[in-house]
Design a protein around this motif. Structure first.
Motif, PDB file in Angstrom:
ATOM      1  N   GLU A 127     -25.545  19.969  77.656  1.00 21.25           N
ATOM      2  CA  GLU A 127     -26.415  20.570  78.658  1.00 21.25           C
ATOM      3  C   GLU A 127     -25.986  21.994  78.987  1.00 21.25           C
ATOM      4  N   ASP A 128     -24.681  22.233  79.076  1.00 24.10           N
ATOM      5  CA  ASP A 128     -24.177  23.572  79.398  1.00 24.10           C
ATOM      6  C   ASP A 128     -22.976  23.863  78.512  1.00 24.10           C
ATOM      7  N   LEU A 129     -23.182  23.799  77.215  1.00 25.24           N
ATOM      8  CA  LEU A 129     -22.092  23.965  76.260  1.00 25.24           C
ATOM      9  C   LEU A 129     -21.545  25.383  76.259  1.00 25.24           C
ATOM     10  N   THR A 130     -22.396  26.369  76.500  1.00 26.07           N
ATOM     11  CA  THR A 130     -21.930  27.763  76.526  1.00 26.07           C
ATOM     12  C   THR A 130     -20.926  27.982  77.646  1.00 26.07           C
ATOM     13  N   ALA A 132     -19.075  25.630  79.018  1.00 23.90           N
ATOM     14  CA  ALA A 132     -17.879  24.845  78.700  1.00 23.90           C
ATOM     15  C   ALA A 132     -16.963  25.600  77.748  1.00 23.90           C
ATOM     16  N   VAL A 133     -17.535  26.250  76.731  1.00 18.98           N
ATOM     17  CA  VAL A 133     -16.727  27.027  75.784  1.00 18.98           C
ATOM     18  C   VAL A 133     -16.091  28.225  76.482  1.00 18.98           C
ATOM     19  N   SER A 134     -16.861  28.931  77.305  1.00 20.11           N
ATOM     20  CA  SER A 134     -16.338  30.107  77.998  1.00 20.11           C
ATOM     21  C   SER A 134     -15.213  29.737  78.963  1.00 20.11           C
ATOM     22  N   SER A 135     -15.395  28.671  79.738  1.00 20.03           N
ATOM     23  CA  SER A 135     -14.354  28.290  80.695  1.00 20.03           C
ATOM     24  C   SER A 135     -13.101  27.801  79.989  1.00 20.03           C
ATOM     25  N   LEU A 136     -13.248  27.130  78.845  1.00 19.92           N
ATOM     26  CA  LEU A 136     -12.056  26.671  78.123  1.00 19.92           C
ATOM     27  C   LEU A 136     -11.257  27.858  77.595  1.00 19.92           C
ATOM     28  N   LEU A 137     -11.940  28.878  77.065  1.00 20.78           N
ATOM     29  CA  LEU A 137     -11.225  30.051  76.564  1.00 20.78           C
ATOM     30  C   LEU A 137     -10.541  30.813  77.689  1.00 20.78           C
ATOM     31  N   HIS A 138     -11.255  31.031  78.806  1.00 20.91           N
ATOM     32  CA  HIS A 138     -10.694  31.837  79.890  1.00 20.91           C
ATOM     33  C   HIS A 138      -9.677  31.080  80.738  1.00 20.91           C
ATOM     34  N   ASP A 139      -9.896  29.765  80.934  1.00 22.58           N
ATOM     35  CA  ASP A 139      -9.046  29.009  81.866  1.00 22.58           C
ATOM     36  C   ASP A 139      -7.901  28.268  81.199  1.00 22.58           C
ATOM     37  N   GLN A 140      -7.980  28.012  79.877  1.00 23.01           N
ATOM     38  CA  GLN A 140      -6.934  27.221  79.238  1.00 23.01           C
ATOM     39  C   GLN A 140      -6.266  27.934  78.070  1.00 23.01           C
ATOM     40  N   LEU A 141      -7.064  28.518  77.158  1.00 15.87           N
ATOM     41  CA  LEU A 141      -6.450  29.101  75.967  1.00 15.87           C
ATOM     42  C   LEU A 141      -5.679  30.382  76.267  1.00 15.87           C
ATOM     43  N   ILE A 142      -6.326  31.342  76.925  1.00 19.29           N
ATOM     44  CA  ILE A 142      -5.649  32.624  77.187  1.00 19.29           C
ATOM     45  C   ILE A 142      -4.453  32.455  78.124  1.00 19.29           C
TER      46      ILE A 142
END
Length: 198
Positions: A127-130, A132-142
């Motif tokens: 439903e809101d995959l875009t 989810a991808v953005s928050s994972l990159l900004h909040d977990q990966l970086i």
């Protein structure tokens, strides 16, 4: 024994496989969730590189040698993400022993050079995959570059069912329900009549 009675087992004739013409190409299915459309914008100094398969993969690079990658797995059910640390750690400062110890502790807590941190995103609830991808990159990966998490949280993107007002009863401090109606009896059992009990 004569030559007529040869004990050698006769060979089976191989089945002929039909060949398709050389001009027939294998059909490549398009990605259900093109990564190029889902890949978020990362502020400089991160830069997005061009890949051979933009619908299935995306790569970001950093001047310090860090890399972020996105890949849509076969079956289009999972997006794999990862971040790889650059080849160098920040240098230790010239100062007191306490300052050096703090800097060394910070270096030990971060993602070590050449190591990667992986996370996955399920695509079944898109439903809101875009977001989810953005928050994972900004909040977990970086943030894993400066402080690597000890464990990975399991995140579910399923939609939650809305409870009905009738099903939800207020609860006391101990978590007990204050509903006046007792829970229904199990199927197949009838309440006992106290007048007939002996």
């Amino acid at each position: 024994m004569t030559d007529e009675h040869d004990l050698v087992r006769p060979r089976a004739t191989p089945a002929r496989r039909p060949r398709r013409p050389s001009f027939v190409q294998a059909k490549t299915a398009s990605a259900a969730y093109p990564i190029d459309d889902l890949a978020p914008y990362l502020e400089p100094p991160w830069t997005k590189e061009d890949t051979d398969t933009p619908d299935r993969s995306a790569i970001y690079t950093h001047p310090e040698g860090h890399h972020i990658g996105l890949r849509l797995q076969p079956g289009d059910l999972i997006i794999q993400t990862w971040i790889t640390a650059g080849p160098d750690l920040p240098p230790l400062p010239i100062g007191t022993a306490e300052e050096k110890a703090e800097a060394q502790a910070a270096n030990d807590a971060r993602l070590q050079p050449g190591r990667s941190w992986h996370r996955t995103i399920p695509t079944r609830h898109a439903e809101d995959l875009t977001t989810a991808v953005s928050s994972l990159l900004h909040d977990q990966l970086i943030p894993a570059l400066t402080k690597k998490p000890r464990f990975a949280r399991t995140v579910s993107y399923a939609t939650k069912a809305q409870p009905n007002a009738q099903d939800e009863a207020p609860r006391t401090k101990k978590g007990r329900s204050t509903a006046k109606n007792p829970p229904s009896a199990k199927a197949g059992t009838a309440p006992k009549n106290k007048e007939t009990e002996e």
